[in-house]
Design an enzyme around this catalytic site. Structure first.
Site, PDB file in Angstrom:
ATOM      1  N   TYR A  46       0.810  -1.225   0.000  1.00  0.00           N
ATOM      2  CA  TYR A  46       0.000   0.000   0.000  1.00  0.00           C
ATOM      3  C   TYR A  46       0.841   1.271   0.000  1.00  0.00           C
ATOM      4  O   TYR A  46       1.917   1.319   0.599  1.00  0.00           O
ATOM      5  CB  TYR A  46      -0.938   0.000   1.220  1.00  0.00           C
ATOM      6  CG  TYR A  46      -1.714  -1.292   1.306  1.00  0.00           C
ATOM      7  CD1 TYR A  46      -2.670  -1.614   0.336  1.00  0.00           C
ATOM      8  CD2 TYR A  46      -1.456  -2.218   2.309  1.00  0.00           C
ATOM      9  CE1 TYR A  46      -3.346  -2.827   0.376  1.00  0.00           C
ATOM     10  CE2 TYR A  46      -2.129  -3.430   2.362  1.00  0.00           C
ATOM     11  CZ  TYR A  46      -3.068  -3.730   1.392  1.00  0.00           C
ATOM     12  OH  TYR A  46      -3.729  -4.930   1.421  1.00  0.00           O
ATOM     13  N   ASP A  47       0.312   2.283  -0.685  1.00  0.00           N
ATOM     14  CA  ASP A  47       0.954   3.597  -0.702  1.00  0.00           C
ATOM     15  C   ASP A  47       0.222   4.595   0.190  1.00  0.00           C
ATOM     16  O   ASP A  47       0.797   5.583   0.626  1.00  0.00           O
ATOM     17  CB  ASP A  47       0.949   4.164  -2.135  1.00  0.00           C
ATOM     18  CG  ASP A  47       1.664   3.250  -3.099  1.00  0.00           C
ATOM     19  OD1 ASP A  47       2.700   2.667  -2.711  1.00  0.00           O
ATOM     20  OD2 ASP A  47       1.171   3.094  -4.238  1.00  0.00           O
ATOM     21  N   ILE A  48      -1.075   4.350   0.382  1.00  0.00           N
ATOM     22  CA  ILE A  48      -1.885   5.290   1.170  1.00  0.00           C
ATOM     23  C   ILE A  48      -2.599   4.529   2.291  1.00  0.00           C
ATOM     24  O   ILE A  48      -3.137   3.434   2.062  1.00  0.00           O
ATOM     25  CB  ILE A  48      -2.961   5.982   0.300  1.00  0.00           C
ATOM     26  CG1 ILE A  48      -2.301   6.694  -0.888  1.00  0.00           C
ATOM     27  CG2 ILE A  48      -3.799   6.939   1.124  1.00  0.00           C
ATOM     28  CD1 ILE A  48      -3.248   7.600  -1.664  1.00  0.00           C
ATOM     29  N   ARG A 106       1.611   7.744   2.331  1.00  0.00           N
ATOM     30  CA  ARG A 106       0.771   8.903   2.630  1.00  0.00           C
ATOM     31  C   ARG A 106      -0.233   8.481   3.704  1.00  0.00           C
ATOM     32  O   ARG A 106      -0.789   7.378   3.622  1.00  0.00           O
ATOM     33  CB  ARG A 106       0.034   9.334   1.368  1.00  0.00           C
ATOM     34  CG  ARG A 106      -0.878  10.516   1.566  1.00  0.00           C
ATOM     35  CD  ARG A 106      -1.701  10.782   0.316  1.00  0.00           C
ATOM     36  NE  ARG A 106      -1.083  11.752  -0.571  1.00  0.00           N
ATOM     37  CZ  ARG A 106      -1.224  13.083  -0.446  1.00  0.00           C
ATOM     38  NH1 ARG A 106      -1.947  13.587   0.547  1.00  0.00           N
ATOM     39  NH2 ARG A 106      -0.665  13.907  -1.301  1.00  0.00           N
ATOM     40  N   ARG A 163      -3.944   0.237  -4.110  1.00  0.00           N
ATOM     41  CA  ARG A 163      -2.733   0.468  -3.307  1.00  0.00           C
ATOM     42  C   ARG A 163      -3.089   1.255  -2.037  1.00  0.00           C
ATOM     43  O   ARG A 163      -2.234   1.944  -1.462  1.00  0.00           O
ATOM     44  CB  ARG A 163      -1.694   1.243  -4.122  1.00  0.00           C
ATOM     45  CG  ARG A 163      -1.242   0.564  -5.414  1.00  0.00           C
ATOM     46  CD  ARG A 163      -0.110  -0.427  -5.225  1.00  0.00           C
ATOM     47  NE  ARG A 163       1.033   0.118  -4.517  1.00  0.00           N
ATOM     48  CZ  ARG A 163       1.958  -0.636  -3.920  1.00  0.00           C
ATOM     49  NH1 ARG A 163       1.871  -1.969  -3.972  1.00  0.00           N
ATOM     50  NH2 ARG A 163       2.982  -0.095  -3.271  1.00  0.00           N
TER      51      ARG A 163
END
Lengths: 313, 313
Positions: free
Chosen positions: A21-23, A55, A254
């Protein structure tokens, strides 16, 4: 139904989880803190995520506070945060009205005037999207009782009390809720205004007890309207997810929703088809709910700070 | 389902109809008048009934007025009436609390203290039955907003804000409805108080338009309580019929309910197993509803004054 993966104490599994994951979307109360008590490790975990290039977004149904107000609250709890990291139901409503409604209701002006039942947080967020509004904290509506003139003017549709430009009624938590606001909102909706709510939480936790939530401002209108419910813009409504997406343009696959309540937070993430959902056991949800309930997260941990074990030694 | 008998212009049938009943219960708006307009023949018809030895009772869901207040309203409309002939939902609630609740809830004190959401009509009627009460028109609760002290005191169950003697919450139409009353009522009910409503009409007709009815004071509580509905004491609730019976000791088989609405007035009479129900076509109900609907009166006339044709020439 699949079993959620338990990540506490599993370094490799945690690392694999984080790599997906990015967020991370965070519910706050029950995840980062409880009432006035900040959980140990909350700040370090958020810093670890940020340092790993993730983030973080704080997603709250609190409609009385603008993002700016909520940042102050986070900072007051000891959590550094920027306004960009906060996404509240008032902001969600403002985004929905300014960016999504005009597409769905081409008959509306691009930014219809909004009759607000709620506090200044809603007004600030509507202002941030340049959405015109009336009602809200207007002192002329902060009064109890109704007088004969109110009845006759409202009944006659007098433009001095019923602004013909209003195309939306937006209800949120309003500590100054009263009879006249209820009647005006009803008449605006009967005249064609769209009925929205920042959120429809039935209760509001405060001081360790429950008080009236934003849903109690919508419920009387729903009754008067013979059952018409508002479009709710807070969790678990997907209108909030759409608004978050409208703001951040994220890749849902993501993105991971983190929360303590199966029926709001986890449901919100699952129905939004996010790549992941993470349950924490420091709030309302229990291990049994997460592993045997109808709405199960993809992953769960005992507490948020268990993510810190993913750090290389 | 049987067909209602149409009585307009049928002298013999009208005479037979009248001979069956000793008591006539009247809905008012839509039967005796509409808004501010008294129908021709209303006064003469009531006088004819009284002169024929019939008892007339005006049954109203208006909870803001006591019987005394309502008498003044009737007289203001040109209809002579005595307090004994008026039965309102506030009085119904007072009778229910003082005479029926103690039988059904032996654990209560014989006259439990009532937390009132409503206007002075409710207070006057509770006084008439010597039922102790708080809230209502208490000026200390006529304020907007909530302060930190309110939260902590309510959460702590401080007896200065949550009276330990309260055993009933009674909601009625309250033009001074506000956030603090909603929260106090919720906490009383969570602490065990019985949840009653004078009536749960969703709207209130005034000046030719609709405004918020007494049900809008109960709806937010129902939402906070996760769906718990109040026991409603106005039409069509049979609790009101029980209260009328508690007062007049009538013979239901010799009683007729007269009204314009199938789903409230006629339903009220049918479910109360009264000897008769008479629909009039001067209000909300239509001939199609009365003759083809799910809830059909025993008899119907075009207008109330059609009963005058039963007079001997």
């Amino acid at each position: 139904m699949s079993q959620p993966q338990y990540l506490t104490g599993q370094r490799e599994a945690l690392q694999e989880f984080l790599s997906k994951y990015d967020i991370f979307l965070f519910d706050c109360d029950g995840v980062l803190w409880s009432g006035d008590h900040l959980f140990d490790g909350t700040v370090a975990t958020l810093e670890f995520l940020r340092a790993s290039g993730k983030r973080v977004v704080f997603v709250t149904n609190n409609s009385t506070k603008s993002r700016k107000d909520y940042c102050k609250k986070l900072e007051g709890m000891g959590i550094p945060a920027t306004e960009e990291e906060v996404f509240g139901s008032s902001y969600s409503a403002a985004i929905y009205i300014s960016r999504i409604l005009p597409q769905r209701h081409p008959e509306l002006k691009s930014k219809p005037k909004v009759f607000v039942i709620g506090e200044s947080g809603i007004e600030q967020e509507l202002d941030s999207e340049n959405v015109p509004h009336i009602g809200g904290t207007d002192s002329s509506l902060r009064r109890l009782g109704i007088n004969p003139e109110d009845y006759t003017k409202i009944a006659a549709g007098d433009p001095s009390v019923l602004d013909p430009e209003v195309g939306v009624v937006l209800t949120g938590l309003d500590f100054h809720f009263n009879y006249i606001k209820m009647c005006l909102a009803y008449h605006y909706i009967k005249r064609g205004a769209i009925f929205l709510a920042t959120n429809i939480d039935s209760t509001l936790p405060s001081a360790g007890a429950l008080f009236a939530g934003a849903g109690t401002m919508a419920a009387p209108l729903t009754m008067m309207l013979g059952g018409t419910e508002p479009v709710a813009l807070g969790k678990p409504s997907q209108a909030m997810m759409d608004a978050i997406e409208g703001k951040f343009k994220f890749d849902r696959s993501r993105t991971c929703m983190v929360g303590d309540r199966a029926n709001t937070d986890i449901k919100f993430g699952l129905e939004g088809k996010l790549g992941g959902t993470l349950g924490v056991l420091t709030g309302v949800g229990t291990k049994e709910e997460f592993t045997e309930g109808d709405t199960r997260p993809h992953f769960y941990v005992d507490r948020l700070s268990d993510l810190l074990a993913a750090k290389e030694a």
